[in-house]
Write a protein that holds these residues in place. Structure first.
Motif, short mmCIF file in Angstrom:
data_model
loop_
_atom_site.label_atom_id
_atom_site.label_comp_id
_atom_site.label_asym_id
_atom_site.label_seq_id
_atom_site.Cartn_x
_atom_site.Cartn_y
_atom_site.Cartn_z
N GLU A 78 0.84 -1.19 0.00
CA GLU A 78 0.00 0.00 0.00
C GLU A 78 0.87 1.24 0.00
O GLU A 78 2.00 1.22 0.50
N SER A 79 0.35 2.30 -0.60
CA SER A 79 1.07 3.57 -0.59
C SER A 79 0.77 4.25 0.75
O SER A 79 -0.28 4.02 1.36
N PRO A 80 1.68 5.10 1.24
CA PRO A 80 1.46 5.70 2.57
C PRO A 80 0.20 6.55 2.66
O PRO A 80 -0.50 6.50 3.68
N HIS A 81 -0.14 7.29 1.60
CA HIS A 81 -1.31 8.17 1.69
C HIS A 81 -2.63 7.42 1.58
O HIS A 81 -3.70 8.00 1.81
N ARG A 82 -2.60 6.14 1.23
CA ARG A 82 -3.85 5.35 1.19
C ARG A 82 -3.92 4.32 2.31
O ARG A 82 -4.87 3.54 2.38
N THR A 83 -2.93 4.31 3.18
CA THR A 83 -2.88 3.28 4.23
C THR A 83 -4.07 3.36 5.17
O THR A 83 -4.69 2.35 5.50
N GLU A 84 -4.42 4.56 5.62
CA GLU A 84 -5.54 4.69 6.55
C GLU A 84 -6.84 4.20 5.90
O GLU A 84 -7.60 3.43 6.52
N ALA A 85 -7.10 4.61 4.66
CA ALA A 85 -8.34 4.20 3.98
C ALA A 85 -8.38 2.69 3.81
O ALA A 85 -9.44 2.06 3.97
N SER A 86 -7.26 2.09 3.48
CA SER A 86 -7.24 0.64 3.29
C SER A 86 -7.47 -0.09 4.61
O SER A 86 -8.17 -1.10 4.67
N LEU A 87 -6.88 0.42 5.69
CA LEU A 87 -7.08 -0.21 7.00
C LEU A 87 -8.54 -0.09 7.45
O LEU A 87 -9.10 -1.02 8.03
N LEU A 88 -9.15 1.06 7.18
CA LEU A 88 -10.57 1.22 7.52
C LEU A 88 -11.42 0.25 6.72
O LEU A 88 -12.35 -0.36 7.25
N ALA A 89 -11.11 0.10 5.42
CA ALA A 89 -11.87 -0.83 4.58
C ALA A 89 -11.65 -2.27 5.03
O ALA A 89 -12.59 -3.08 5.03
N LEU A 90 -10.43 -2.60 5.40
CA LEU A 90 -10.14 -3.95 5.90
C LEU A 90 -10.91 -4.23 7.20
O LEU A 90 -11.47 -5.31 7.39
N ALA A 91 -10.93 -3.23 8.09
CA ALA A 91 -11.64 -3.40 9.35
C ALA A 91 -13.14 -3.60 9.12
O ALA A 91 -13.79 -4.41 9.81
N GLU A 92 -13.69 -2.88 8.15
CA GLU A 92 -15.12 -3.02 7.86
C GLU A 92 -15.42 -4.39 7.26
O GLU A 92 -16.43 -5.02 7.59
N ALA A 93 -14.55 -4.87 6.37
CA ALA A 93 -14.80 -6.13 5.68
C ALA A 93 -14.45 -7.35 6.53
O ALA A 93 -15.13 -8.37 6.47
N PHE A 94 -13.38 -7.25 7.32
CA PHE A 94 -12.88 -8.40 8.07
C PHE A 94 -13.27 -8.37 9.54
O PHE A 94 -13.14 -9.37 10.24
N GLY A 95 -13.65 -7.20 10.03
CA GLY A 95 -13.91 -7.03 11.45
C GLY A 95 -12.78 -6.25 12.08
O GLY A 95 -11.59 -6.49 11.80
N ALA A 96 -13.11 -5.30 12.96
CA ALA A 96 -12.11 -4.42 13.56
C ALA A 96 -11.13 -5.15 14.46
O ALA A 96 -10.05 -4.64 14.75
N ASP A 97 -11.51 -6.35 14.91
CA ASP A 97 -10.65 -7.09 15.83
C ASP A 97 -9.65 -8.01 15.13
O ASP A 97 -8.84 -8.65 15.80
N ARG A 98 -9.69 -8.08 13.80
CA ARG A 98 -8.77 -8.98 13.07
C ARG A 98 -7.32 -8.53 13.28
O ARG A 98 -6.97 -7.39 12.99
N PRO A 99 -6.44 -9.42 13.77
CA PRO A 99 -5.03 -9.06 13.99
C PRO A 99 -4.33 -8.72 12.68
O PRO A 99 -4.59 -9.33 11.64
N ALA A 100 -3.44 -7.73 12.74
CA ALA A 100 -2.71 -7.31 11.55
C ALA A 100 -1.42 -6.62 11.96
O ALA A 100 -1.15 -6.41 13.15
N ALA A 101 -0.62 -6.28 10.96
CA ALA A 101 0.62 -5.54 11.20
C ALA A 101 0.87 -4.60 10.04
O ALA A 101 0.65 -4.96 8.88
N VAL A 102 1.29 -3.39 10.36
CA VAL A 102 1.73 -2.43 9.35
C VAL A 102 3.25 -2.39 9.40
O VAL A 102 3.83 -2.02 10.43
N CYS A 103 3.89 -2.79 8.30
CA CYS A 103 5.35 -2.84 8.24
C CYS A 103 5.82 -1.69 7.35
O CYS A 103 5.51 -1.66 6.16
#
Length: 297
Positions: A163-188
């Protein structure tokens, strides 16, 4: 005798991560195809290597037109080295088109293994690594991104995304909505570089963290589904299924596409979703009703 196509991994951060074989290939190749010739020259200087072969640019914008000429070099017996700005060619970078053309021409293809943001992020994420899949970049448009994530919501393997840095927040929000906010993840972020950072936590918390702004190159690692499917709906809940199908159709999907999307996101068989949706226009379904079933097309 035909030449040899060499795909060489370049450092994703520190130049000292370059292998001895990369140095040898840079010095000995007849042709070096580089995603960015300026970065190539800079890397060669940092490694103390003189590139004696012909250097040509090979990036997304010109690879279709330049592939044929490189294949001619290979067929003529030349050694062609392909490098990208960072990591392994062909992995979300130029390379696949040239490899396919070389294989078709009967040219041998090999690689100089080395750094990879995909494997590095996976290894340091702290998430399961026994099974994983790489999804590259998510679609930029919100609707397309949401549809892609609905398809992935039930994926049990660990997911790796760029992901590009300026779209990271939007992608994480979309991931949380689709997968559930509690799904474990890591931003590297900025892997192997001076300001390397790995932030671990649930998707919802990571989205909040990213709201302050993210810099550098980003790789996202997201745990696969381990429990019930996100958005699971009981097959007998026809009202909810009808509403889900109608919502998908409002985004521009056809009835068939909407039924497929709802089936994938809820875990309900497509036939049952179709039957529930069909009640909207035709009333209660009848087993003996002779009507086309789009799920069978």
């Amino acid at each position: 005798m035909s030449g040899l196509l060499v795909l060489a991994a370049t450092p994703i951060g520190r130049p000292e991560d370059a292998s001895a074989r990369l140095r040898d290939e840079l010095a000995g190749a007849d042709v070096v195809a580089a995603e960015d010739t300026r970065r190539l020259r800079r890397l060669a200087g940092e490694l103390g290597v003189e590139v004696a072969g012909r250097v040509v640019s090979y990036f997304e914008g010109n690879e279709a037109g330049r592939t044929a000429g490189l294949v001619e070099d290979l067929v003529a017996g030349r050694r062609v080295l392909l490098v990208t700005d960072a990591g392994m060619p062909s992995v979300s970078d130029p390379g696949y088109r040239l490899v396919a053309a070389a294989v078709e021409a009967g040219v041998r293809v090999t690689s100089v293994p080395g750094p990879s943001a995909v494997l590095t992020a996976l290894a340091v994420s702290g998430l399961p690594v026994d099974r994983f899949c790489f999804e590259g970049f998510l679609p930029r448009k919100a609707g397309e991104r949401a549809r892609r994530l609905r398809e992935l919501a039930q994926e049990p393997r660990t997911l790796v995304l760029f992901e590009s840095p300026h779209r990271t927040e939007a992608s994480l929000l979309a991931l949380a909505e689709a997968f559930g906010a509690d799904r474990p993840a890591a931003v590297c972020r900025e892997l192997t570089k001076t300001h390397e950072e790995v932030v671990r936590g649930p998707l919802g918390e990571l989205a909040t963290w990213a709201a302050a702004g993210v810099r550098g190159e980003v790789t996202l690692v997201v745990s696969g589904r381990t429990g019930p499917a996100v958005g699971h709906v009981d097959p007998g809940d026809h009202d909810t299924l009808r509403a889900r199908v109608a919502s998908e159709e409002e985004t521009g999907l056809t009835r068939k596409e909407a039924v497929r999307a709802v089936a994938e996101s809820t875990g309900v068989p497509r036939r049952e979703v179709y039957d529930a949706a069909h009640r909207v226009a035709h009333g209660p379904s009848r087993p003996d009703l002779d009507r086309p079933d789009p799920t069978q097309e």
